[in-house]
Design a protein around this motif. Sequence first.
Motif, PDB file in Angstrom:
ATOM      1  N   TYR A 171      21.535  13.343   7.151  1.00  0.00           N
ATOM      2  CA  TYR A 171      21.392  13.194   5.694  1.00  0.00           C
ATOM      3  C   TYR A 171      20.435  12.030   5.426  1.00  0.00           C
ATOM      4  O   TYR A 171      20.821  10.997   4.880  1.00  0.00           O
ATOM      5  N   PRO A 172      19.182  12.169   5.805  1.00  0.00           N
ATOM      6  CA  PRO A 172      18.281  11.011   5.786  1.00  0.00           C
ATOM      7  C   PRO A 172      17.984  10.474   4.397  1.00  0.00           C
ATOM      8  O   PRO A 172      17.922   9.260   4.210  1.00  0.00           O
ATOM      9  N   VAL A 173      17.793  11.343   3.428  1.00  0.00           N
ATOM     10  CA  VAL A 173      17.435  10.865   2.089  1.00  0.00           C
ATOM     11  C   VAL A 173      18.629  10.191   1.430  1.00  0.00           C
ATOM     12  O   VAL A 173      18.514   9.110   0.838  1.00  0.00           O
ATOM     13  N   GLU A 174      19.789  10.798   1.524  1.00  0.00           N
ATOM     14  CA  GLU A 174      20.988  10.229   0.911  1.00  0.00           C
ATOM     15  C   GLU A 174      21.373   8.906   1.557  1.00  0.00           C
ATOM     16  O   GLU A 174      21.663   7.915   0.866  1.00  0.00           O
ATOM     17  N   LEU A 175      21.386   8.850   2.873  1.00  0.00           N
ATOM     18  CA  LEU A 175      21.818   7.630   3.547  1.00  0.00           C
ATOM     19  C   LEU A 175      20.753   6.542   3.477  1.00  0.00           C
ATOM     20  O   LEU A 175      21.079   5.343   3.469  1.00  0.00           O
ATOM     21  N   ALA A 214      19.068   6.076   0.766  1.00  0.00           N
ATOM     22  CA  ALA A 214      19.327   5.510  -0.561  1.00  0.00           C
ATOM     23  C   ALA A 214      20.464   4.499  -0.502  1.00  0.00           C
ATOM     24  O   ALA A 214      20.395   3.426  -1.112  1.00  0.00           O
ATOM     25  N   HIS A 215      21.536   4.840   0.215  1.00  0.00           N
ATOM     26  CA  HIS A 215      22.658   3.909   0.340  1.00  0.00           C
ATOM     27  C   HIS A 215      22.217   2.584   0.957  1.00  0.00           C
ATOM     28  O   HIS A 215      22.620   1.515   0.491  1.00  0.00           O
ATOM     29  N   LYS A 216      21.396   2.646   1.987  1.00  0.00           N
ATOM     30  CA  LYS A 216      21.058   1.442   2.736  1.00  0.00           C
ATOM     31  C   LYS A 216      19.907   0.661   2.091  1.00  0.00           C
ATOM     32  O   LYS A 216      20.038  -0.520   1.778  1.00  0.00           O
ATOM     33  N   ALA A 217      18.783   1.327   1.910  1.00  0.00           N
ATOM     34  CA  ALA A 217      17.618   0.632   1.357  1.00  0.00           C
ATOM     35  C   ALA A 217      17.838   0.266  -0.096  1.00  0.00           C
ATOM     36  O   ALA A 217      17.467  -0.827  -0.538  1.00  0.00           O
ATOM     37  N   GLY A 218      18.438   1.181  -0.860  1.00  0.00           N
ATOM     38  CA  GLY A 218      18.687   0.895  -2.271  1.00  0.00           C
ATOM     39  C   GLY A 218      19.613  -0.286  -2.456  1.00  0.00           C
ATOM     40  O   GLY A 218      19.386  -1.147  -3.318  1.00  0.00           O
ATOM     41  N   ALA A 219      20.668  -0.356  -1.649  1.00  0.00           N
ATOM     42  CA  ALA A 219      21.605  -1.477  -1.760  1.00  0.00           C
ATOM     43  C   ALA A 219      20.946  -2.792  -1.374  1.00  0.00           C
ATOM     44  O   ALA A 219      21.206  -3.842  -1.984  1.00  0.00           O
ATOM     45  N   ALA A 220      20.093  -2.749  -0.341  1.00  0.00           N
ATOM     46  CA  ALA A 220      19.392  -3.969   0.055  1.00  0.00           C
ATOM     47  C   ALA A 220      18.540  -4.501  -1.088  1.00  0.00           C
ATOM     48  O   ALA A 220      18.554  -5.701  -1.393  1.00  0.00           O
ATOM     49  N   LEU A 221      17.787  -3.616  -1.736  1.00  0.00           N
ATOM     50  CA  LEU A 221      16.943  -4.038  -2.860  1.00  0.00           C
ATOM     51  C   LEU A 221      17.790  -4.491  -4.039  1.00  0.00           C
ATOM     52  O   LEU A 221      17.451  -5.475  -4.714  1.00  0.00           O
TER      53      LEU A 221
END
Length: 468
Positions: free
Chosen positions: A143-147, A149-156
């Motif tokens: 699930y590359p796009v969803e996961l 988002a969880h990781k990179a989005g949260a970091a930002l």
Amino acid sequence: MLAADAVIAVHNPGTGERLGEVPKTTQDGLARAVARAQHAGQRAMAAMPAHERARLLHAIADGITQERDALAHLLAQENGKPITQTRGEVDAAIRIFHGLAGEATRVFGRQIPLDAVPGLEKHLAVTIREPLGVVAALVPFNYPVELYAHKAGAALAAGNAVLVQPPQKCPLALHRIAEIVEAAGAPAHAHQLVDGGAEISQGLADAGGIAAISLTGSTTAGKEIARRASTNLKKVLLELGGNDALIVCADADLEKAAEAVVLGRLARGNGQICCAVKRVYVQDPVHDEFVDALLAQTAHLTVGDQLDERTDVGPLITEAAAERVEQAIGQLRADGATIRTNGARRGAFVDPAVLTDVPTESPAFNEEIFGPVAPVARFKEPEDATRMASESPYGLQAAIWTRDISRAFTMARQLDVGGVVINGSTALRAENLPFGGTKGTGGYREGIHDTVADLTSQKTIIVMDAFA
């Protein structure tokens, strides 16, 4: 783009068609990316006010929305999941970025009463949360796009720079999203992609200048990343393997329980989901009736081209992955299980396999099979099922099917897992819930609230004689 002396070719796993390529990051390129993230990207993100971080994340979500169909098509091509499911994955990423935009404005500190300690009654203590530092995000193929988002989005959202390692077999959708992130106004070097295999993952774990590393992947990979990261004490966030059990009690709705196995194991993600239903335990009195329902529903699944709207099960990520699933089916049969469906392999395609009479001591039953395989075992009493389910080295999620709510909660308390779904499939993940598990699953919980907090550091500020 970072300097590369080679490229990673990307192919459609079902047809072998070459879809494109991405540059493979060199070790020198990785070192430069870390330095740029630390000295430029991190400073810029840490200086960005919360409302600006929220604006950035909303803009990324809007950019993904504008390209939703094209991204879903690209992801289906390179990943093998049916197009109907990749649309849902892109939609989930959009929701996650919008949700994280809200979280960016809710990074709260605390006021702690010092009058709980004699002699400190006149002083004031508060805590604030600050960005943790550069975050490395290791994204899996399933699930590359969803996961991502969880990781990179949260970091930002937390004010960090992020280095993203896309999955080698399907990096193209994330490269397109990286262009959307840049267009949305992310500061230079605050969001970078580094492509490659284990040498990149291990390089990120080894590198100084990285405060945290987040991995969704196998337990073996997680242990190696944690070992390497421990040398410089970076924070490690691991969401690893699973061997989720679905328990069907005698009073369950058998048709719906069978549907939960079909949708939560055989059809969803081509069976390549950490929280898929990987073991099925059925109480003796309803075993045969449940199996009949499962077989009848499985017979309606369509295996084929992932771009065909009618397809339920597409190709696995590689032919080698399909071969491993084929070997696991063979091991189950050798250990005494009976195969009740075709379960055949053709290249990267594996027909859904349902097996009964599965011996619970079979090594193949107790290890994670990453493909459309549903092994069914029996149990006598509910406590037998919860004991067998909890004996797994993994502890992600479990599901219980019963109409007795007291039994459901009692069994849920007995299960050594991170999440329990009652009268549903284990293949359930909502972005605002903590997701993760015990034991070999890694111990971490990922979700839009939890991850943003985990990617900040807490600082205590004490004002002496504030109440003089």
